[in-house]
Design an enzyme around this catalytic site. Structure first.
Site, PDB file in Angstrom:
ATOM      1  N   GLY A  12       0.832  -1.198   0.000  1.00  0.00           N
ATOM      2  CA  GLY A  12       0.000   0.000   0.000  1.00  0.00           C
ATOM      3  C   GLY A  12       0.863   1.242   0.000  1.00  0.00           C
ATOM      4  CB  CYS A  13       0.088   4.672   1.071  1.00  0.00           C
ATOM      5  SG  CYS A  13       0.877   6.269   1.272  1.00  0.00           S
ATOM      6  CG  PHE A  14       5.800   4.975  -1.007  1.00  0.00           C
ATOM      7  CD1 PHE A  14       5.242   6.212  -0.754  1.00  0.00           C
ATOM      8  CD2 PHE A  14       6.397   4.780  -2.240  1.00  0.00           C
ATOM      9  CE1 PHE A  14       5.275   7.246  -1.688  1.00  0.00           C
ATOM     10  CE2 PHE A  14       6.446   5.793  -3.193  1.00  0.00           C
ATOM     11  CZ  PHE A  14       5.878   7.034  -2.910  1.00  0.00           C
TER      12      PHE A  14
END
EC number: 1.8.4.11
Length: 164
Positions: A12-14
């Site tokens: 997902g979002c880093f």
């Protein structure tokens, strides 16, 4: 540093992944970027097929690959295809980018342990992809949640260890 190794994962979002991993005992460095996609020199606005990934440098005397993956499965939902929280698309897939057959085998073992635990409502859909190249993200994305403490994240520690 002779006792360090790197691991490449996406969940997902880093931003959220980096924020949690940087605090994990044994992690000596983190960098967010793009991995597993189609173009050279990807950017936040142009990274077809790339996952928002993280490069983790860890001290092998303090934690091992299996321990990194155990934490990975505790801080993101590995049962949703191409989605974490509000983020959707292949950029947000759950993926392990293995560098050799030993890492692939350990990843398969950890996935089996996570599935057997039944802590998640579904089965793990994490892809196992051979490592190719990691492209660091732009500077504004590095350490994003340190720079913006109230910034968006969909990551949190949800469970204790999956390992005995």
């Amino acid at each position: 540093m002779e006792n360090t190794k790197k691991v490449y994962i996406a969940g997902g979002c880093f931003w959220g992944m980096e924020d949690l991993f940087r605090k994990l005992n044994g992690v000596v460095d983190t960098e967010v970027g793009y991995i597993g996609g189609e173009n050279e020199n990807p950017t936040y606005r142009n990274h077809p097929g790339h996952a928002e990934g993280i490069e983790i440098t860890y001290d092998t005397t303090e934690i091992n690959f299996k321990g990194i993956l155990d934490y990975f499965y505790r801080i993101h939902n590995p049962t949703t295809v191409d989605q974490q929280g509000n983020d959707r698309g292949s950029s947000y897939r759950s993926a392990i980018f293995f560098q050799n057959e030993e890492e692939k085998q350990i990843a398969e073992e950890v996935i089996a342990i996570v599935n057997k635990s039944n802590k998640w409502d579904g089965k793990v859909v994490t892809t196992l992809e051979p490592y190719t190249k990691f492209w660091p993200a732009e500077e504004e994305h590095q350490d994003y949640l340190l720079k913006h403490p109230n910034g968006y994240t969909c990551h949190s520690e949800r469970f204790g260890t999956f390992l005995d």
